[in-house]
Design a protein around this motif. Sequence first.
Motif: not given
Lengths: 668, 382
Positions: A354, A404-407
């Motif tokens: 967001s 590249r973002d574990q979220n």
Amino acid sequence: MGGNITAEALDRDERRIGVYICHCGLNIADTVDVEAVANYAGTLNSVAVARDYRFMCSDPGQDLIKNDIKELNLNRVVVASCSPRMHEPTFRKACEAASLNPYLFEMANIREDCSWVHDDREVATQKAKALVRAAVARVYYNDPLEIKEIPFNPDTLVVGGGIAGIQAALEIADSEHKVYLVERDPSIGGHMIQLDKTFPTLDCSQCILTPKMAAVGAHPYIELLSYSEVEEVSGFVGAFKVKVRKKARYVDEDKCTGCGLCQEKCPWTADSEYDVGLSKRKAIYTPFAQAIPNVPVIDRDSCAYFLKGKCRACEKFCETGAIDFEQVDQFIELEVGAIILATGYDAFDPSTISQYGYGIYDNVITGLQFERLSAATGPTGGEIRLKDGRKPESVAIIHCVGSRDQNYHEYCSRVCCMYGLKVAHIVKDKTNADVYEMYIDMRCFGEGYEEFYKRVSEEGVNFIRGKVAKVTDKAVSEEEEGKLVVICEDTLLGSIIRVPVDMVVLCIALEARSDAEEVARKFIISRRADGFFLERHVKLDPVATPSDGVLIAGCCQGPKDIPDTVVQASAAAARVLAMISKGRVTLEASVSHVNEDLCIGCGRCEELCEFHAPKVGIYEKPMPVSRVNEALCKGCGACAVACPTGAISIKHFKPEQILAMVDALAET
Amino acid sequence: MQALTPYKDAIDIVKEAGGEAFEQCYQCGLCSGTCPWNLVTSFIVRRLIHQAQLGLVDFEDDDLWLCATCGACVARCPRGVEIIDIMRAMRNVVAEVGAAKVPDSLRITAKNIASAGNPQGEAREIRGNWAEESKVKTFTEGTELLYFSCCVPAYDPKVRRIAQATAGILNKAGVDFGILGAKESCCGESIRKAGNESIFQSLANSNIQAFTESGVSKVLVSSPHCYHTFKNEYPALGGNFEVVHTAQYLLELIRDQKLKLTKELNKKVAYQDPCYLGRHNGIYDEPREVLRSIPGLELIELPDSREESICCGGGGGRIWIETKKGERFSDLRLEQAIEAGAEILAVACPYCMLNFDDSVLTMDKGEIIEIRDISELVWGAI
């Protein structure tokens, strides 16, 4: 080389086992006293000969086995060396060459399972002896198995009509073998047809793709099933049966001339999928001008006739009477030998992040939307424009959106750095706006990629190293008024930086298709943790899957650029052509076997089997029993474990073989 | 210019203090870009982590004490780096290994907590005094619920109203509850974040022993900081109690119709998500539900709320460190609330209350907006 032929073993019984202990250079010999293991093996029951040798996999090593089989009349062979995944096929072939059934061979892994994981030489030698003892005990009970072959159906199914599917289909069809190309959308072309220019050479994507699309459409050996989906797959490599649903287009393909009048007259619109929501298309539509096939479809969800029962304008204007509101989905049965899955990727939806303002601010767009803005076939005719029609004076390009973002996705999507650079180049070229690339690491690894990075740098693009924290329209200075402000740490400066821009382009990740799980289930293949289809071996077999005859190509196997996609598609096609060329399929010999005298026909095996191999039915006996289709069986053993009466055993993995190993290991 | 050399001993010392998470960091700087400090001054979180990676931390640097452990960076971090653990470890190297000097106010607070069991340094015997007029009994074996007020309401006369409102509500709802008074110690959550691991350990052990000896199975807390440590940190030390925050418990009482909220409050109320209730423990809806149950109350959302909430500035031991005027998050937040038209800013944490009360006073906004704990608002509606 040490040799140890025990004379009395020659006439002890009919089993005559040869045991060969490999040094693997120093890989094994450094930690395991191979000579001692060979000497020990020579004392084991039924062992006729036991030797150690530097490299058993070498030609002289294999010759040792072959000669001993002939000269010493061996009828069983054990090699203690590396993992069977490495060299079991090698030694099986050596046995076969000496006329010994390959299933009378057994391997003990004293490298991965022993020398590589132990330091203590004495303990490792003890363990190697135990592993050899177990292999000898097992091979005693091995049976010769019959290797069966069936003919290979030379027709191929390709699923997905993007660049991967197109490439694979053309390569196979050019060899004059039949290809069925199934595409879910009304036209082939995939994501590539939406792109403007392709990095790093800046070829026009449509210019290089449309000739291939046209070739597919006109190819005598390709049967294109567009607006169709695979419903069911059964059978096995060489003899698959596939059920395809051909969705109702409500347009008769044979009658339609593709004149486009229906689309002109249709009063109803919906968001264009092709333009990623940046323009409208009609309720009856071909997605784009160069669509293959050039036959429109009616989208029931936006057609007034289907929604309200009125209109039929298209029908009134169609001169050939091609509109057919009564059309229904059709089911087509295909028989093919191999299947290539080229089902592509989904673009990541950045509205889940967001703080980047996608879906909130008009001028935050995705890379794919930028392609449509930049393409001559797009809603602005190729002009880079803000929502209100102005030319942007400054543009920020945000990398790693969803990658590249574990979220979101932990992996790197591999194409974003390069398309980010391409976007920068196009913006510079078409608008001369100030361009800022916010990146974490620049990954420009392909041919001409680093050079392209340099070129774009020289064009005056600003590079800011930092992951963007926020895009906001809240100005804190006059300069920021009316702008989108991109906030991040410039990690090279070590300062927070606020960059006011007119447009933000999000380099969104490539992710596995939302229905990848369902497709994987249909074709009995696996997925990786990241959702993409799992290849058989990440390095050495990246086009095959654990399901024989089902191959994968392109982004369904993981994010990749167009060159890599084409390479993989060609590789998959080559694999299919090799199978077609051989013309027969060798079936796994170590398969499940039902003892029909013990079987009670309960059907538990049938429920459990992932490969649909066992079928309970009435065969020769009056009572129902289970029978295994050997072509489908992978020999996994799930049925044998579940069988309540012990009627099922797996050839080459019979209880006496396994128990002999366990007993041998339990000895001290 | 002097070249730097990575210093292995310093790398190891931060790791040993529990900061090994720095190894996962790939230096993207999202933490710095997310950190609320950069709304008011400069705090380059990433650089501190990189210094830890190379053993080049300047332990004298005041930046070490800035982090309010609000967790905004951790929630966003693409590698899931436990940045708060790294901050805690670096502070621990100062506070317990003695790599540099601890800021004076923190040093005094730590001493108070260690000797008196509360940060104010007040006598243990008067910890339960707040409860005298609220008719609260001492918790004994068999009492259903322990109410643990937190040191701030227990000793600070301005914040005492949270504990009293809570006790009033519990009495009204007929809940069988008690307090442990002098046997209670500070929960230790914040002093741990300030690097004083050994003080935390002894506070936790003392509370676990007191709770266990008195037969406590369920604890009600007013502070999200107590909630966090009781729920997530005490179990590792052998303290396993059911923990509920007032926001959750009040909602339960309202839903079970043990509380009837009848008096109207015709005001616009904004709610400040406490970091340790929201981001750290995922409790966002219950306090809002409680507020919505109050007749007449109009709940409005602040621009940055829930997961995006801006910290009041009081976590990580910052509640005991003076923050310069102009750099207080609570001032920013109060402005946001006023701009959004809120007449009351509802809080659910004693630290938030201290900071916001202070902001109202120093910004002279007392006539426009007031700060109320959700328990006070419920108490007023009964």
